[in-house]
Every structure is written in C-alpha cells, then in structure tokens.
Enzyme design. Structure first.
Site, PDB file in Angstrom:
ATOM      1  N   LYS A 236      -2.061  -2.204  -2.340  1.00  0.00           N
ATOM      2  CA  LYS A 236      -2.533  -3.058  -1.283  1.00  0.00           C
ATOM      3  C   LYS A 236      -2.590  -4.405  -1.721  1.00  0.00           C
ATOM      4  CE  LYS A 236      -6.143  -2.977   2.212  1.00  0.00           C
ATOM      5  NZ  LYS A 236      -7.401  -2.439   2.778  1.00  0.00           N
TER       6      LYS A 236
ATOM      7  N   GLU B  68      -5.148   6.784   3.285  1.00  0.00           N
ATOM      8  CA  GLU B  68      -5.715   5.770   2.280  1.00  0.00           C
ATOM      9  C   GLU B  68      -6.587   6.454   1.438  1.00  0.00           C
ATOM     10  OE1 GLU B  68      -7.914   1.509   2.209  1.00  0.00           O
ATOM     11  OE2 GLU B  68      -7.990   3.006   3.800  1.00  0.00           O
TER      12      GLU B  68
ATOM     13  N   CYS C 237      -4.252   0.308   5.813  1.00  0.00           N
ATOM     14  CA  CYS C 237      -5.393   0.024   6.441  1.00  0.00           C
ATOM     15  C   CYS C 237      -5.431  -1.087   7.120  1.00  0.00           C
ATOM     16  CB  CYS C 237      -6.884   0.098   5.700  1.00  0.00           C
ATOM     17  SG  CYS C 237      -8.413   0.219   6.520  1.00  0.00           S
TER      18      CYS C 237
END
Length: 523
Positions: free
Chosen positions: A346, A285, A398
């Site tokens: 995301k 990430e 994540c």
C-alpha cells in the site's frame, strides 16, 4: 426645537438604527442556519440514498444566498456553514472509528471530528470569498468561475496533507445521473465542476432573470451530452471472463487483533477459500492479522495448492515485515497459486490510522488511539499490475481508491481493478456505502471492472459502467462468486488524469477574476 425634543429624535434614530442592525443580524443568522441544513441535506445525494438531483438544488440555494449577500464576509461564513453541515453529517462514521474502535473518549472524539469538519469547511468558505470577489462579472462568467473555484478547492482538499477527497460532489452523480457519462472523460472533479456550474447558472436565473430559453438550452446540452456519453465504449473486452470469488470474513474489529481469535480468523478464511472453485480468489485487507513471516508456511502452501487446482491464484492480505532487519513493515497483498508469487504494498496511507503525520506535534495521539500497527511504511507509487488468473490485476488497498489520479498509474496495462478493504472501522454507518460509491466512480473513470473484497462489507462486483452487478449483504460471512470481464484500452481520463480539467478550471477562474476587476475599474 428644545433640547429634550432633539434628544428624543436622536434617541429614536439610534434605536431605529439598532433595530435595523438587529434585523440584519437575525436575517444573516437565519441564512447561516439554513445553509447548514442545506449542507446536511446534500448528504442524501450520496450513497446509500443516491438522490443525485439533491446537490443541484441545495447548491442553487447556497449560490442564491451568496449572490444576495451584502458583504464578502457573509459569503465566507455561508460557505463555511454549508461545509459544516455537509461534513458533520457526511463523515459521522469517523466518530465510530475514533471512539468505538480507537477507544478515544467520547468528548475528545467529538472534538476531533468537529476540528476536522471545520478544516474541511474552509474550502467552501474560500470558494465563497472568491464568489464575492467575482460578483461584478456577468452572470455566465460568474457561474463558470464559481464552478471552477469550487472544483479547484475540492481538488486542493483532496491533495493537501495527503488529501481527504471524501464527499467530492462528483461522487453524488454515480451511477444513475446523466452526468455519470462524463466520468471517463474528466473524472470525479470534472463532474463536480459540471454540477456546480449547473447550480450557479440556476441561481443567476433566479436572481437576475436570465433569458430562460438560453439557460435551458445550455443546461440541456450539458446534461443530455452526459447521457449520450454513456453509450460510448471507451474500452474493449479482453479475452474471456474470469471466475472470481470475493471473500467477506466478517471479523469484528474488536476481535480482529486479539491473539486468541487469530486461529478462528484463519479457519474462517481457509474454509471460504476452499469452498471456491474460481480462478481468482480475493481476501480483504490484512485478512490474516499476522505478519507474513509469522503465518505457518503449511497454511499458505495448502491454500496455494487449492488455487493451483483451480488453475488460478489467491490474494491474501497480510502485514509484511521488510527483509532489511529493521522494524519497517507494510500493508500488503500477497498472491499464491499458479502464477509466480507477487506482492503489492500500500502506497497511500491513512493519516492517524496507518501513520502519524508531523510526529513531533501529533505523536501523543498514538497513546490515545488503540490502533494496532499505526506506523506503516509506504510502498512505491509505480508498482505494476499483478499477472493473476490470466488477468493483469491492479490492486488498491482501502483508502487508496479515493485517489483516482493514483489508480490510473497502473493503467492502461491493467485489465481488472481490485480493491481490498476493512470497512469494519465504519461500523453500522453510511461509511461503507459511500466507499462503495467511490469504487463505482473508479470503475467508470477507467472503464474497468472493480472487484471489492471487504471484511464486513460492502463486498461487490462492479462493472465498467459503474453498476453493482452482485454484492454480499453487509455484516455477513460469505463468498461472492461470479465473473469479471477484463478490458483493454484507455479512457480519456486514464490518458490525461486531472490535468485537463485543472487547466480548464484555472482558465475559467482567471477569466472571472479578470472580468470582475475590469468592471470594478470602470465603475
């Protein structure tokens, strides 16, 4: 009888009554402390310990306390105390995030952690209240209803205010417990229900002396059934395995965003990428701490050319500036190489880490936490898998892999799952290990390989059975080179998500409440 004698008797009765109350309070406080410790011990059922029988034992004792409590208020406080033990011990890594890397003063970080744990503990407290309300039902009905109540409050905890489903009991059973076999069928919350049901039945047996062979047969049916489900192939291999390289740059969190360290970070990841001969290369990430439009084009072109030479693609984590002229930006993964360039943004952001909820109320926190880029925008929920290296890759970034019901939005189209993360925020705590276990659950639920590329660890290749095939030692700089098998097909959980188990739990809870109400009316 003289007035003096009468007074002495009244005084003696009052003193006895006072002592009785004191003894009861002492006993209740003893129970509160005991269940708090039981909550702490329950954490050992999760990674990195993986002692999956422990939650069954601790919950059995908690429920025994519930069933022998005199008042509803006592079951509520016992549930709250258990929750405080579980969460205070289980999410200690949040202190590291807030203080060590967020620069929050120690006292304020501890206070914030306690407030969060108190909020999370409200859910087992609610379950305790429901357990007391249903006490008049038969033991079997009570056990079913309490299991349903616990599962529903866990699901609610994972949904309200964007959700915090960390330490859902079902995770403790992955990957070694026989109950892990239920993951592809009912998901993590379904396993939570089964664990709690087993513990509730055992507590009823201890208290009521239920027919042992019936109880044993029922529990054996559940646990042996879970073991048998592990031998069912819910999904099928698709094509030949693809070579993969998962890169772990091991960039210290306090150096990650320093301008004078960006060049070193870019060099580390360039070297790791160029060492790889794999068709699919994955960086963590925001592995390059720059906006996509600030990265030198020659740098990306050089890495893309290497990926094309491998007849594959490389995934690079970058912050993405939106092309609309404003300050909108995303936490994104970009692909470069043989396939057309693609991007994943995301969707499920971390509260107080990637966005500030209820800004009029909590906007001041931005000035306390020294977290860069704390106002990301959300990507779309309906993003489709990337076509990379001959696979259809479903990416999650994540914290997103904590939400199984969102992961399945890219299934059954996807053949491989990829999680990229920066668990450096957790420091040297149990947080990275718990996060790895969560990824193991997602692999089991979907019947897919999960490839984890993290900044400091734990970077790993997890197969469709939830087993870690290979991993890199935490806090090392290296590339994990291996193979990943793509899979087609859909598990029952992919098809139904949480809907099936939520409906069952609702029916169980409703049955318990109705049964208890009927008994109370007839007495």
């Amino acid at each position: 009888m003289t007035c003096a004698a009468s007074f002495d008797q009244d005084l003696e009765r009052a003193l006895r009554k006072k002592q009785l109350i004191i003894n009861r309070l002492k006993n209740f406080y003893f129970r509160l402390v005991t269940v708090f410790l039981l909550g702490v011990i329950t954490v050992s059922g999760f990674a990195p310990f993986y002692w999956f029988p422990v939650p069954l034992v601790t919950l059995t004792l908690l429920f025994l306390f519930w069933r022998t409590s005199a008042k509803t208020s006592q079951t509520v406080w016992l549930g709250f105390s258990f929750g405080m033990g579980l969460f205070c011990a289980g999410v200690t890594w949040l202190y590291v995030s807030l203080h060590d890397f967020g620069a929050m003063p120690p006292a304020l970080a501890i206070f914030a952690l306690l407030i969060l744990c108190a909020y999370l503990s409200l859910f087992p407290a609610i379950c305790g209240w429901l357990a007391a309300r249903m006490r008049l039902a038969s033991p079997y009905v009570w056990a079913l209803a309490v299991a349903a109540a616990w599962m529903l409050t866990e699901w609610l905890r994972g949904t309200l205010f964007t959700g915090f489903p960390w330490l859902a009991l079902g995770y403790s059973q992955v990957p070694a417990s026989p109950l892990a076999g239920f993951a592809p069928v009912v998901g993590v919350y379904g396993i939570s229900l089964i664990v709690v049901l087993s513990a509730a039945l055992l507590s009823c047996w201890f208290e009521k002396g239920m027919v042992a062979w019936r109880l044993g047969a029922f529990l054996a049916l559940i646990w042996v059934g879970g073991f048998g489900l592990q031998f069912i192939n819910w999904t099928q291999p698709s094509g030949e395995p693809v070579t993969v390289s998962l890169l772990q740059g091991n960039i210290e969190q306090d150096l990650k965003w320093r301008e004078d360290h960006v060049g070193n970070t870019m060099s580390i990841y360039a070297d790791l990428i160029l060492e790889s001969k794999s068709r699919l290369i994955v960086t963590p990430e925001i592995s390059i701490p720059l906006f996509n439009d600030a990265v030198p084009p020659a740098y990306l072109a050089y890495l893309a050319e290497h990926a094309r030479n491998n007849n594959g693609d490389v995934l690079i984590g970058l912050a993405e500036h939106a092309q609309n002229g404003d300050d909108t930006y995303y936490n994104s993964m970009f692909s470069f190489g043989t396939s057309p360039e693609q991007v994943y943004r995301k969707h499920h952001l971390v509260p107080f880490g990637e966005f500030i909820p209820f800004k009029p109320l909590f906007g001041w926190i931005i000035n306390v936490l020294q977290i860069p880029l704390s106002d990301f925008s959300r990507g779309s929920l309906d993003q489709q898998p990337m076509q990379l290296a001959g696979q259809r890759v479903a990416i999650n970034i994540c914290y997103e892999d904590v939400f199984g019901e969102e992961i399945i939005n890219q299934l059954p189209q996807a053949t491989v799952l990829v999680n990229v993360s920066n668990d450096a925020w957790f420091g040297r705590s149990i947080g990275p290990h718990q996060h790895l276990q969560i990824s193991q659950m997602r692999a089991l639920e979907t019947g897919r390989y999960m490839l984890r590329a993290t900044n400091t660890g734990l970077t790993a290749i997890i197969n469709e059975r939830g087993n870690v095939l290979e991993q890199i030692e935490i806090f090392t700089t290296a590339g994990l080179h291996g193979e990943a098998q793509g899979f087609n097909g859909a598990t029952p959980y992919v098809r139904t998500g949480n809907y099936l188990i939520l409906m069952l739990a609702g029916a169980f809870l409703g049955t318990g409440l109705i049964a208890s109400y009927r008994v109370s009316r007839n007495t």
